[in-house]
Design a protein around this motif. Structure first.
Motif, mmCIF file in Angstrom:
data_model
loop_
_atom_site.group_PDB
_atom_site.id
_atom_site.type_symbol
_atom_site.label_atom_id
_atom_site.label_comp_id
_atom_site.label_asym_id
_atom_site.label_seq_id
_atom_site.Cartn_x
_atom_site.Cartn_y
_atom_site.Cartn_z
ATOM 1 N N ALA A 10 67.678 24.307 50.110
ATOM 2 C CA ALA A 10 66.458 23.491 50.123
ATOM 3 C C ALA A 10 66.807 22.004 50.210
ATOM 4 O O ALA A 10 66.102 21.223 50.875
ATOM 5 C CB ALA A 10 65.627 23.773 48.871
ATOM 6 N N VAL A 11 67.900 21.601 49.552
ATOM 7 C CA VAL A 11 68.347 20.205 49.623
ATOM 8 C C VAL A 11 68.714 19.847 51.060
ATOM 9 O O VAL A 11 68.348 18.776 51.570
ATOM 10 C CB VAL A 11 69.546 19.970 48.682
ATOM 11 C CG1 VAL A 11 70.171 18.591 48.925
ATOM 12 C CG2 VAL A 11 69.114 20.101 47.229
ATOM 13 N N VAL A 12 69.426 20.741 51.739
ATOM 14 C CA VAL A 12 69.822 20.491 53.127
ATOM 15 C C VAL A 12 68.592 20.431 54.036
ATOM 16 O O VAL A 12 68.483 19.555 54.905
ATOM 17 C CB VAL A 12 70.810 21.578 53.621
ATOM 18 C CG1 VAL A 12 71.087 21.421 55.114
ATOM 19 C CG2 VAL A 12 72.112 21.499 52.834
ATOM 20 N N ILE A 13 67.650 21.345 53.835
ATOM 21 C CA ILE A 13 66.421 21.344 54.635
ATOM 22 C C ILE A 13 65.645 20.047 54.404
ATOM 23 O O ILE A 13 65.143 19.413 55.351
ATOM 24 C CB ILE A 13 65.551 22.570 54.291
ATOM 25 C CG1 ILE A 13 66.253 23.852 54.755
ATOM 26 C CG2 ILE A 13 64.168 22.453 54.938
ATOM 27 C CD1 ILE A 13 65.590 25.120 54.265
ATOM 28 N N GLY A 14 65.550 19.637 53.130
ATOM 29 C CA GLY A 14 64.876 18.383 52.809
ATOM 30 C C GLY A 14 65.558 17.191 53.469
ATOM 31 O O GLY A 14 64.892 16.265 53.955
ATOM 32 N N TYR A 15 66.880 17.217 53.506
ATOM 33 C CA TYR A 15 67.650 16.142 54.154
ATOM 34 C C TYR A 15 67.277 16.026 55.625
ATOM 35 O O TYR A 15 66.986 14.919 56.125
ATOM 36 C CB TYR A 15 69.139 16.429 53.982
ATOM 37 C CG TYR A 15 70.059 15.593 54.843
ATOM 38 C CD1 TYR A 15 70.401 14.296 54.473
ATOM 39 C CD2 TYR A 15 70.601 16.113 56.024
ATOM 40 C CE1 TYR A 15 71.260 13.532 55.258
ATOM 41 C CE2 TYR A 15 71.457 15.357 56.810
ATOM 42 C CZ TYR A 15 71.779 14.066 56.430
ATOM 43 O OH TYR A 15 72.624 13.316 57.209
ATOM 44 N N PHE A 16 67.268 17.139 56.335
ATOM 45 C CA PHE A 16 66.966 17.097 57.765
ATOM 46 C C PHE A 16 65.506 16.737 58.024
ATOM 47 O O PHE A 16 65.188 16.133 59.057
ATOM 48 C CB PHE A 16 67.331 18.428 58.429
ATOM 49 C CG PHE A 16 68.796 18.556 58.726
ATOM 50 C CD1 PHE A 16 69.355 17.919 59.819
ATOM 51 C CD2 PHE A 16 69.636 19.280 57.887
ATOM 52 C CE1 PHE A 16 70.709 18.007 60.093
ATOM 53 C CE2 PHE A 16 70.991 19.377 58.145
ATOM 54 C CZ PHE A 16 71.539 18.747 59.251
ATOM 55 N N TYR A 17 64.624 17.063 57.084
ATOM 56 C CA TYR A 17 63.231 16.645 57.232
ATOM 57 C C TYR A 17 63.116 15.125 57.075
ATOM 58 O O TYR A 17 62.432 14.458 57.858
ATOM 59 C CB TYR A 17 62.357 17.341 56.193
ATOM 60 C CG TYR A 17 60.954 16.772 56.149
ATOM 61 C CD1 TYR A 17 60.033 17.066 57.147
ATOM 62 C CD2 TYR A 17 60.572 15.909 55.112
ATOM 63 C CE1 TYR A 17 58.755 16.513 57.122
ATOM 64 C CE2 TYR A 17 59.299 15.368 55.074
ATOM 65 C CZ TYR A 17 58.391 15.671 56.078
ATOM 66 O OH TYR A 17 57.141 15.118 56.063
ATOM 67 N N ILE A 18 63.805 14.572 56.073
ATOM 68 C CA ILE A 18 63.717 13.138 55.812
ATOM 69 C C ILE A 18 64.315 12.323 56.955
ATOM 70 O O ILE A 18 63.737 11.304 57.366
ATOM 71 C CB ILE A 18 64.406 12.794 54.481
ATOM 72 C CG1 ILE A 18 63.583 13.362 53.317
ATOM 73 C CG2 ILE A 18 64.591 11.285 54.315
ATOM 74 C CD1 ILE A 18 64.259 13.262 51.971
ATOM 75 N N ILE A 19 65.469 12.752 57.473
ATOM 76 C CA ILE A 19 66.090 11.965 58.547
ATOM 77 C C ILE A 19 65.446 12.236 59.905
ATOM 78 O O ILE A 19 65.735 11.536 60.882
ATOM 79 C CB ILE A 19 67.606 12.248 58.637
ATOM 80 C CG1 ILE A 19 67.870 13.695 59.086
ATOM 81 C CG2 ILE A 19 68.304 11.926 57.324
ATOM 82 C CD1 ILE A 19 69.337 13.991 59.374
ATOM 83 N N GLY A 20 64.558 13.242 59.972
ATOM 84 C CA GLY A 20 63.891 13.578 61.230
ATOM 85 C C GLY A 20 62.417 13.214 61.205
ATOM 86 O O GLY A 20 62.055 12.035 61.399
ATOM 87 N N PRO A 21 61.525 14.181 60.967
ATOM 88 C CA PRO A 21 60.083 13.924 60.987
ATOM 89 C C PRO A 21 59.625 12.818 60.034
ATOM 90 O O PRO A 21 58.790 11.989 60.391
ATOM 91 C CB PRO A 21 59.481 15.285 60.584
ATOM 92 C CG PRO A 21 60.513 16.278 60.989
ATOM 93 C CD PRO A 21 61.826 15.614 60.765
#
Length: 299
Positions: free
Chosen positions: A23-34
């Protein structure tokens, strides 16, 4: 292998911790993307290098604290020291540098954080991490932490936070937050190595086994009870001899090897960081010397 075949999938891989880290990794990619495109459209996107560093750092931290290495660290002291090395010497700088600067700026933008700015003084962060890390390896403290679940979790969280604070002085993710010049960073790395040496020396050169977690069946069973199902009595029945059931080395040799591993990982990691800082400093100094007018300005 190494006794891990005696444990279940859940005991080896800690699925709940895995899902949390995922979930931390998914959150990371959400923050740096969308999220970035919506709230920080002017900020540069994270580089491929940053993404690789962050995911690698999270993977190392999960393996050290949730994967088979975590369980193995309750069976062999050497594995425990590998886990500590990954958790506090390798993963933190990768995670710090893997998160883009705009995320750190937004995260600590609230005026509330200014009250704690003094905690980021380089000398304080240097002492905080190294003192806490060294105290942890005092035998009485280590065995107490390993056999008291909430203390264990809290101490590891504090170690992670203080290691991030310490590494932020060397691998500062936000340029304007950097407090140390390259030369001071090199001195800081040397100081870190010097402060960790006594704890490693205590472990390596001790003529006796120090930690009940790895040689006292009752202490071992209590510590293991937080990792696997069953009460301590069941574990002692299941594994006759407790920790000795899994020992592939003499307990004293395992302890000494663990200290050597920690020292070697520290030396390699700090050596690589020193080489990077030195090369960066050397290139910048020579680039400045080569600028037009640089020679004239020296007179």
């Amino acid at each position: 292998m190494l006794g891990l075949e005696y444990f279940s999938f859940e005991e080896l891989w800690s699925p709940m911790f895995f899902f949390f880290m995922a979930a931390v990794v998914i959150g990371y990619f959400y923050i740096i993307g969308p999220w970035r495109l919506k709230h920080e459209p002017g900020e540069a996107p994270a580089t491929t290098k940053q993404k690789v560093m962050f995911v690698t750092g999270i993977l190392f931290y999960y393996l050290a604290n949730g994967g088979p290495l975590d369980l193995l660290g309750h069976l062999l002291f050497t594995a425990h020291m590998v886990s500590m090395s990954l958790s506090y010497l390798i993963a933190p700088p990768l995670i710090l540098l893997g998160v883009p600067a705009f995320v750190w700026r937004r995260l600590f933008a609230a005026p509330f954080w200014r009250k704690f700015s003094g905690l980021m003084h380089p000398i304080l962060t240097l002492l905080l991490f190294n003192i806490l890390f060294s105290i942890y390896h005092v035998p009485l403290v280590h065995d107490y932490v390993m056999t008291h679940f909430m203390v264990h979790r809290l101490y590891y969280v504090v170690l992670l936070i203080t290691s991030m604070m310490m590494w932020a002085q060397i691998a500062c993710p936000v340029p304007e937050w950097s407090r140390l010049t390259d030369v001071k960073k090199m001195a800081y790395v040397f100081a870190n190595g010097a402060l960790l040496t006594p704890a490693c020396a205590l472990i390596i050169f001790s003529g006796n086994t120090l930690y009940g977690t790895y040689n006292d069946p009752n202490v071992w069973a209590t510590a293991m009870g937080y990792c696997v199902s069953g009460d301590p009595g069941d574990l002692l029945t299941r594994f006759n001899g407790g920790p000795l059931f899994f020992q592939i080395l003499d307990p004293l040799e395992d302890q000494q090897l663990g200290g050597i591993v920690m020292k070697l990982v520290q030396e390699v990691m700090y050596g690589a960081i020193l080489a990077y800082i030195f090369s960066h400093w050397f290139k910048r100094e020579h680039t400045e010397d080569d600028l037009p007018g640089a020679t004239d300005g020296a007179h």
